[in-house]
Design a protein around this motif. Sequence first.
Motif, PDB file in Angstrom:
ATOM      1  N   LEU A  23       0.832  -1.205   0.000  1.00  0.00           N
ATOM      2  CA  LEU A  23       0.000   0.000   0.000  1.00  0.00           C
ATOM      3  C   LEU A  23       0.867   1.255   0.000  1.00  0.00           C
ATOM      4  N   GLY A  24       1.945   1.227   0.792  1.00  0.00           N
ATOM      5  CA  GLY A  24       2.842   2.380   0.810  1.00  0.00           C
ATOM      6  C   GLY A  24       3.498   2.611  -0.528  1.00  0.00           C
ATOM      7  N   ASN A  25       3.913   1.545  -1.187  1.00  0.00           N
ATOM      8  CA  ASN A  25       4.517   1.666  -2.509  1.00  0.00           C
ATOM      9  C   ASN A  25       3.529   2.259  -3.502  1.00  0.00           C
ATOM     10  N   LEU A  26       2.265   1.819  -3.428  1.00  0.00           N
ATOM     11  CA  LEU A  26       1.253   2.359  -4.336  1.00  0.00           C
ATOM     12  C   LEU A  26       1.073   3.855  -4.116  1.00  0.00           C
ATOM     13  N   ILE A  85       9.928   1.039   5.261  1.00  0.00           N
ATOM     14  CA  ILE A  85       8.931  -0.038   5.358  1.00  0.00           C
ATOM     15  C   ILE A  85       9.472  -1.309   4.726  1.00  0.00           C
ATOM     16  N   ARG A  86      10.103  -1.186   3.564  1.00  0.00           N
ATOM     17  CA  ARG A  86      10.657  -2.374   2.904  1.00  0.00           C
ATOM     18  C   ARG A  86      11.731  -3.033   3.766  1.00  0.00           C
ATOM     19  N   ALA A 106       2.892   0.883  10.223  1.00  0.00           N
ATOM     20  CA  ALA A 106       1.539   1.391   9.989  1.00  0.00           C
ATOM     21  C   ALA A 106       1.519   2.914  10.066  1.00  0.00           C
ATOM     22  N   GLU A 107       2.321   3.483  10.960  1.00  0.00           N
ATOM     23  CA  GLU A 107       2.384   4.948  11.049  1.00  0.00           C
ATOM     24  C   GLU A 107       3.051   5.544   9.809  1.00  0.00           C
ATOM     25  N   LEU A 108       4.066   4.892   9.273  1.00  0.00           N
ATOM     26  CA  LEU A 108       4.669   5.389   8.034  1.00  0.00           C
ATOM     27  C   LEU A 108       3.681   5.338   6.879  1.00  0.00           C
ATOM     28  N   LEU A 109       2.846   4.313   6.838  1.00  0.00           N
ATOM     29  CA  LEU A 109       1.816   4.251   5.796  1.00  0.00           C
ATOM     30  C   LEU A 109       0.837   5.410   5.944  1.00  0.00           C
TER      31      LEU A 109
END
Length: 502
Positions: A352-355, A400-401, A436-439
């Motif tokens: 989701l973050g990548n998107l 995240i990765r 989750a916070e980074l997202l």
Amino acid sequence: MTATAPGTVTDTPVDLGAPLLVDDLRRASAPLHVLVSPAVRDRLDRGRAHLRTVLADDDRPVYGAKTGFGALVGFAGREDEADQCDNTLAHLGAGQGPDLPADIVRAALLVRARSLSQGVSGVSASVVDDLAAMFATTFVPAVPRYGSVGASGDLIPLAYATQALRGRGHAYFDGDRMPASEALRLAGLTPLTLDGRDALALVNGTSVTTAATALALDSVRASHRAVQDLTCLLVDVLGADPGFLDPHLISAYGHQGAITVAGRMRDTLAGTTPTGDRALQEPYSIRCSPQLLGAAEDALRYVDGIVAADLGGVSDNPLFFPDEDLVVHGGNFFGQPAAFAADVLAMVTASLGNLAERQLDLLVDPVRNTGLPPMLAAGPGLQHGLQGVQLATTAFVAEIRRAALPASTQSLPTNLHNQDVVPFGTQAALRAYDVAELLRLLCGSLALGLRQAVHVGGRRPTAPGCAALLDTLAAAIHPVDPDRPLDADVRLAADLVTGTRC
């Protein structure tokens, strides 16, 4: 945790006799009324009476009440019950690192209270009563982050929490860190009085792992919904054709998550009018978004099920069943389900973050954004628009990765090979909570970009649902014109689109 006066409880009560919900855990970060119903008290009293009967029988072994712990189970424990409590807890004071967030600690204790309240741990009712009393205050035990392997439960972190409730170690009151005895006094709480069985039952469960996984799930679900909404706003602002959401197309794909997500996105985009200026087929970050977001939905449903089972189950050892006169020793403290679930949650977060990052990259690129200025700058060169924000999102995705390596595959033997396999669910859960916070911040970054895009020439959305989202953002966030630091704006945008404040 939000500073609230002791006893200032505004939310509806949590009944320990009813199913525990993720929303209950989220609410536990503030003062909360926790009920110990007559039915719960009856279960506790019957379980306690059964424990007393079993302990009086010299021929019936009971781990932790008559024995040492872990690899030292073959040795007798201390005869005095209060001494056996100290015997349980003292050696577990080996944690290190910064304190866990207050919301995780209080949520973990609510999970623990619910597990104990089911009456098969043999604890005294006063233990559950004292835990319930704590939730009406702002008291939070100071619990170090590192030390649990999530195998015999979260022994070390829960030992710190238990010691703080006894007035030992440190705790927070109204957000201030102090000796636990002083925090208890200010909160109007009585220190816990425990015997060996009570102490072991408080630490011998996966409550920290469950709580962190549940809170991470709650946050990721909010961001998942936000990415769906922001993708729709991106489509509308660019004037793209929403045909990639066609119900015939998505139905033929055959995945329920994609069907659910695409239906929601079609509702949000209802009334949009394509400009006809875009290419026949959009980049994958738009065209394949229902497939990606749908796969995330399917994975999140799996995590939903694991969290619900953990919240409804008993993680402890041994368990006491008075109706059958049974004491059963086993491994219900083994956190493998949550370990797998938290690892899945981290993978979902990475995708989701990548998107979101790729969609922001598309939006700031004049080659792909239908002629909007580079970096969405109001005066390119003299101003830099979203350039700093985009740099930060790249760093968020990289972080995240880096954190997405599954923890549940990293088993290491410990405890003289008594714990020869361990799930490392605690590591997985805390990592899921962190990313989750980074997202959330990635969602805020994309939302800020979309708000700025309309300011620098992007069209006003034609779908009422998208226009309403843009208006919410525009009412709270000024255009980036001229340049200014945008860190606070990203956080505010994240709050607005996820409906959360972390």
